[in-house]
Scaffold this motif. Structure first.
Motif, PDB file in Angstrom:
ATOM      1  N   GLU A   1      -4.935   8.027 -13.728  1.00 46.54           N
ATOM      2  CA  GLU A   1      -5.325   9.440 -13.687  1.00 46.54           C
ATOM      3  C   GLU A   1      -4.610  10.167 -12.551  1.00 46.54           C
ATOM      4  OE1 GLU A   1      -9.237  12.398 -13.348  1.00 46.54           O
ATOM      5  OE2 GLU A   1      -9.488  10.235 -13.032  1.00 46.54           O
ATOM      6  N   MET A   2      -4.538   9.534 -11.383  1.00 45.10           N
ATOM      7  CA  MET A   2      -3.864  10.173 -10.252  1.00 45.10           C
ATOM      8  C   MET A   2      -2.367  10.332 -10.513  1.00 45.10           C
ATOM      9  SD  MET A   2      -5.599   8.970  -6.661  1.00 45.10           S
ATOM     10  CE  MET A   2      -5.548   7.215  -6.917  1.00 45.10           C
ATOM     11  N   CYS A   3      -1.758   9.315 -11.129  1.00 47.77           N
ATOM     12  CA  CYS A   3      -0.329   9.408 -11.435  1.00 47.77           C
ATOM     13  C   CYS A   3      -0.014  10.613 -12.309  1.00 47.77           C
ATOM     14  CB  CYS A   3       0.129   8.135 -12.152  1.00 47.77           C
ATOM     15  SG  CYS A   3       0.403   6.724 -11.079  1.00 47.77           S
ATOM     16  N   LEU A   4      -0.860  10.852 -13.309  1.00 47.45           N
ATOM     17  CA  LEU A   4      -0.560  11.872 -14.314  1.00 47.45           C
ATOM     18  C   LEU A   4      -1.227  13.207 -14.027  1.00 47.45           C
ATOM     19  CD1 LEU A   4      -0.723   9.590 -17.483  1.00 47.45           C
ATOM     20  CD2 LEU A   4       1.248  10.178 -16.054  1.00 47.45           C
ATOM     21  N   SER A   5      -1.848  13.321 -12.867  1.00 47.58           N
ATOM     22  CA  SER A   5      -2.504  14.570 -12.490  1.00 47.58           C
ATOM     23  C   SER A   5      -1.512  15.539 -11.835  1.00 47.58           C
ATOM     24  CB  SER A   5      -3.641  14.274 -11.507  1.00 47.58           C
ATOM     25  OG  SER A   5      -4.172  15.460 -10.962  1.00 47.58           O
ATOM     26  N   ASP A   6      -1.841  16.847 -11.905  1.00 38.18           N
ATOM     27  CA  ASP A   6      -1.142  17.823 -11.063  1.00 38.18           C
ATOM     28  C   ASP A   6      -1.350  17.425  -9.600  1.00 38.18           C
ATOM     29  OD1 ASP A   6      -0.417  19.686 -13.209  1.00 38.18           O
ATOM     30  OD2 ASP A   6      -2.574  20.014 -13.345  1.00 38.18           O
TER      31      ASP A   6
ATOM     32  N   LEU B   1       0.838  -1.207   0.000  1.00 30.23           N
ATOM     33  CA  LEU B   1       0.000   0.000   0.000  1.00 30.23           C
ATOM     34  C   LEU B   1       0.870   1.254   0.000  1.00 30.23           C
ATOM     35  CD1 LEU B   1      -2.816  -0.916   2.556  1.00 30.23           C
ATOM     36  CD2 LEU B   1      -3.118  -0.564   0.107  1.00 30.23           C
ATOM     37  N   SER B   2       1.918   1.241   0.803  1.00 29.08           N
ATOM     38  CA  SER B   2       2.823   2.384   0.863  1.00 29.08           C
ATOM     39  C   SER B   2       3.511   2.595  -0.480  1.00 29.08           C
ATOM     40  CB  SER B   2       3.866   2.147   1.965  1.00 29.08           C
ATOM     41  OG  SER B   2       4.824   3.181   1.976  1.00 29.08           O
ATOM     42  N   ALA B   3       3.968   1.497  -1.102  1.00 27.26           N
ATOM     43  CA  ALA B   3       4.655   1.607  -2.391  1.00 27.26           C
ATOM     44  C   ALA B   3       3.712   2.121  -3.471  1.00 27.26           C
ATOM     45  CB  ALA B   3       5.235   0.254  -2.790  1.00 27.26           C
ATOM     46  N   LEU B   4       2.447   1.692  -3.418  1.00 25.39           N
ATOM     47  CA  LEU B   4       1.458   2.180  -4.377  1.00 25.39           C
ATOM     48  C   LEU B   4       1.292   3.688  -4.242  1.00 25.39           C
ATOM     49  CD1 LEU B   4      -0.883   1.943  -6.419  1.00 25.39           C
ATOM     50  CD2 LEU B   4      -2.379   1.365  -4.484  1.00 25.39           C
ATOM     51  N   GLN B   5       1.104   4.168  -3.016  1.00 24.30           N
ATOM     52  CA  GLN B   5       0.882   5.593  -2.823  1.00 24.30           C
ATOM     53  C   GLN B   5       2.100   6.413  -3.222  1.00 24.30           C
ATOM     54  OE1 GLN B   5      -0.731   6.740   0.957  1.00 24.30           O
ATOM     55  NE2 GLN B   5      -0.907   8.879   0.369  1.00 24.30           N
ATOM     56  N   LYS B   6       3.278   5.939  -2.872  1.00 26.53           N
ATOM     57  CA  LYS B   6       4.491   6.694  -3.198  1.00 26.53           C
ATOM     58  C   LYS B   6       4.769   6.699  -4.698  1.00 26.53           C
ATOM     59  CE  LYS B   6       6.382   6.094   1.401  1.00 26.53           C
ATOM     60  NZ  LYS B   6       7.162   5.253   2.308  1.00 26.53           N
ATOM     61  N   SER B   7       4.344   5.631  -5.393  1.00 27.67           N
ATOM     62  CA  SER B   7       4.504   5.597  -6.846  1.00 27.67           C
ATOM     63  C   SER B   7       3.540   6.565  -7.519  1.00 27.67           C
ATOM     64  CB  SER B   7       4.286   4.175  -7.371  1.00 27.67           C
ATOM     65  OG  SER B   7       5.241   3.288  -6.842  1.00 27.67           O
ATOM     66  N   VAL B   8       2.312   6.653  -7.010  1.00 29.02           N
ATOM     67  CA  VAL B   8       1.347   7.624  -7.542  1.00 29.02           C
ATOM     68  C   VAL B   8       1.843   9.038  -7.269  1.00 29.02           C
ATOM     69  CG1 VAL B   8      -0.970   8.583  -7.238  1.00 29.02           C
ATOM     70  CG2 VAL B   8      -0.659   6.106  -7.439  1.00 29.02           C
ATOM     71  N   ARG B   9       2.295   9.267  -6.046  1.00 26.82           N
ATOM     72  CA  ARG B   9       2.808  10.587  -5.676  1.00 26.82           C
ATOM     73  C   ARG B   9       3.998  10.964  -6.557  1.00 26.82           C
ATOM     74  NH1 ARG B   9       4.245  10.158   0.140  1.00 26.82           N
ATOM     75  NH2 ARG B   9       1.986  10.270   0.454  1.00 26.82           N
ATOM     76  N   GLY B  10       4.773   9.965  -6.941  1.00 27.85           N
ATOM     77  CA  GLY B  10       5.940  10.195  -7.793  1.00 27.85           C
ATOM     78  C   GLY B  10       5.622  10.181  -9.274  1.00 27.85           C
ATOM     79  N   SER B  11       4.317  10.083  -9.623  1.00 29.03           N
ATOM     80  CA  SER B  11       3.847  10.154 -11.013  1.00 29.03           C
ATOM     81  C   SER B  11       4.428   9.050 -11.892  1.00 29.03           C
ATOM     82  CB  SER B  11       4.169  11.536 -11.615  1.00 29.03           C
ATOM     83  OG  SER B  11       3.623  12.562 -10.825  1.00 29.03           O
ATOM     84  N   ASP B  12       4.543   7.834 -11.338  1.00 29.72           N
ATOM     85  CA  ASP B  12       5.041   6.692 -12.098  1.00 29.72           C
ATOM     86  C   ASP B  12       3.913   5.675 -12.277  1.00 29.72           C
ATOM     87  OD1 ASP B  12       6.254   4.363 -13.066  1.00 29.72           O
ATOM     88  OD2 ASP B  12       8.123   4.759 -12.000  1.00 29.72           O
ATOM     89  N   PRO B  13       3.174   5.743 -13.392  1.00 34.24           N
ATOM     90  CA  PRO B  13       2.042   4.834 -13.570  1.00 34.24           C
ATOM     91  C   PRO B  13       2.442   3.372 -13.683  1.00 34.24           C
ATOM     92  CG  PRO B  13       2.423   6.123 -15.573  1.00 34.24           C
ATOM     93  CD  PRO B  13       3.304   6.689 -14.517  1.00 34.24           C
ATOM     94  N   ASN B  14       3.620   3.090 -14.215  1.00 33.32           N
ATOM     95  CA  ASN B  14       4.035   1.694 -14.364  1.00 33.32           C
ATOM     96  C   ASN B  14       4.259   1.040 -13.008  1.00 33.32           C
ATOM     97  OD1 ASN B  14       4.219   1.643 -17.332  1.00 33.32           O
ATOM     98  ND2 ASN B  14       5.832   3.149 -17.004  1.00 33.32           N
TER      99      ASN B  14
ATOM    100  N   LEU C   1      -6.803   4.357  -2.022  1.00 28.35           N
ATOM    101  CA  LEU C   1      -6.884   5.177  -3.233  1.00 28.35           C
ATOM    102  C   LEU C   1      -7.685   6.448  -2.981  1.00 28.35           C
ATOM    103  CD1 LEU C   1      -7.483   2.480  -6.017  1.00 28.35           C
ATOM    104  CD2 LEU C   1      -5.359   3.680  -5.481  1.00 28.35           C
ATOM    105  N   LEU C   2      -8.765   6.324  -2.202  1.00 33.10           N
ATOM    106  CA  LEU C   2      -9.589   7.491  -1.917  1.00 33.10           C
ATOM    107  C   LEU C   2      -8.824   8.507  -1.065  1.00 33.10           C
ATOM    108  CD1 LEU C   2     -12.405   8.425  -2.656  1.00 33.10           C
ATOM    109  CD2 LEU C   2     -13.272   7.334  -0.587  1.00 33.10           C
TER     110      LEU C   2
END
Length: 426
Positions: A324-329, A245-258, A280-281
């Motif tokens: 969408e979250m990865c690539l969002s501002d 879960l932590s890795a998922l959030q940090k990857s989204v925060r880091g804008s890495d969709p892969n 996710l929410l």
């Protein structure tokens, strides 16, 4: 020995036979040198399943020659501990391997801990859970080191598989097996860094393959079919799940969709859909926030759809939301501002609500001085709506700024409004 699983038979007998975990028990480490000189300290081994916790404990026992006992904290009772204590008194010192140590109860601790402290019992505890969260501080304090094991590399697993194929005494070396390097690599990849799974898969594939003229010819289809059954590494309630879960959030925060989709895939394979949707929410508001406020509604819709659909279809709206979250501002300004306000309150930075902001919807409010409020809607300000100069914070906090805008996405427009309104204040 004949009926024992291959993974059990191939456990290292001494520290010289340990494969992987060289940062912990490699020949250049202090632990290796201590054990070679006959000194074994109490320790905690922390890591995911199949990375060698039990194997390392057995290897240490084989190298140290100290009387060795193994217990599982899930099943051990007070009598088991008392027997270990008695053996320690008779022999002077014993080595106790305690698996699932995070499940150790207080009664067991009270019986065992004094003897760990005086050195008559050397304790090697193993846990898949974060010891700083799940292991009692009394045990942690008596274990000199907390050693974090890592998942084995592909090369480590291949080495183990080749050893098992070559070993005529404990492994499959006495059998005629036709297996290619590519098939060994495929088995290693399917194990996901878990030595136990790799050796179990190898053994299963051997028995599932056809024999011709006394030679077992390993079948690719058998590898593919059996690999699907060994499961995804991790579980929905353990430390690894929360690390995912932590890795998922940090990857989204880091804008890495892969990377984000990779960790989402792991989480969904573990099956806890509700926990994934909740995270996710939170991320939509914590990491995207005011930079793209519509994302919160989008993720809300995606998670509701996912729960209604269930797995495997739930993966479709969730994948959309994650990309969408990865690539969002992104902006964390809103919740950071709130945290600053909370911190100020905890620090005692409080004051009286200004009288003109207090409730005045009752007879006698004016007598209490609850007057003077200016209604902003009565003062239009261009296309903004309405604004009027008046103080909202308590006198003691007047002029304090908790909110620090991030100049990104939609918040860039909001930040401009914020700065403009500040310029109007006298």
């Amino acid at each position: 020995m004949q009926n024992e699983p291959l993974a059990y038979k191939m456990r290292p007998r001494t520290i010289h036979e340990v494969v992987g975990q060289q940062h912990i028990i490699g020949s250049a480490t202090p632990l290796f040198r201590m054990i070679e000189k006959g000194h074994v300290p109490s320790m905690l081994l922390y890591g995911p399943p199949g990375v060698g916790k039990t194997s390392i404990a057995n290897a240490i026992a084989g190298s140290s020659k100290i009387p060795f006992f193994a217990l599982n904290a899930t099943h051990a009772g007070k009598k088991d501990i008392e027997q270990i204590v008695m053996d320690a008194r008779m022999s002077g010192k014993v080595l106790l391997f305690l698996d699932e140590i995070h499940r150790f109860n207080k009664l067991q601790q009270d019986t065992l801990l004094p003897h760990v402290e005086n050195g008559s019992i050397v304790l090697i505890g193993a846990t898949t859970e974060n010891p700083f969260h799940d292991v009692n501080p009394a045990i942690r304090s008596r274990c000199g080191e907390i050693l974090q094991l890592e998942r084995l590399t592909g090369d480590d697993i291949i080495q183990l598989l080749n050893q098992a194929l070559a070993d005529k005494e404990r492994g499959l070396g006495h059998l005629e097996i036709d297996i290619t390097e590519q098939q060994i690599e495929k088995i290693a990849n399917a194990s996901n860094g878990d030595a136990r799974k790799a050796l179990t898969l190898l053994e299963s594939v051997y028995y599932a393959s056809d024999e011709k003229d006394g030679v077992t010819i390993i079948n690719d289809n058998a590898i593919d079919a059996l690999a699907k059954r060994i499961g995804v590494f991790g579980d929905k309630g353990g430390s690894h799940f929360y690390n995912l879960l932590s890795a998922l959030q940090k990857s989204v925060r880091g804008s890495d969709p892969n990377a984000a989709l990779y960790y989402l895939a792991h989480l969904l394979e573990n099956g806890d859909l509700v926990a994934v949707c909740r995270r996710l929410l939170v991320m939509a508001y914590e990491d995207i926030g005011l930079a793209n406020p519509s994302v919160g509604a989008h993720v809300q819709a995606a998670t509701e759809a996912a729960v209604k659909l269930g797995l495997p279809e739930a993966r479709i709206p969730l994948a959309t939301a994650v990309v969408e979250m990865c690539l969002s501002d992104k902006s964390n300004s809103a919740y950071k501002a709130l945290d600053s306000a909370i911190a100020a309150i905890h620090e005692g930075k409080t004051g009286d609500i200004p009288n003109h902001l207090k409730d005045a919807h009752y007879a006698g409010a004016a007598e209490l001085g609850h007057v003077g409020y200016k209604y902003p809607h009565d003062s239009p300000l261009g296309t903004f709506g309405g604004w009027v100069q008046q103080q909202y914070l308590p006198d003691e906090l007047a002029g304090t700024e908790f909110y620090k805008p991030v100049i990104a996405g939609e918040e860039k427009r909001m930040a401009a409004i914020y700065e403009k309104l500040k310029s109007f204040k006298k």
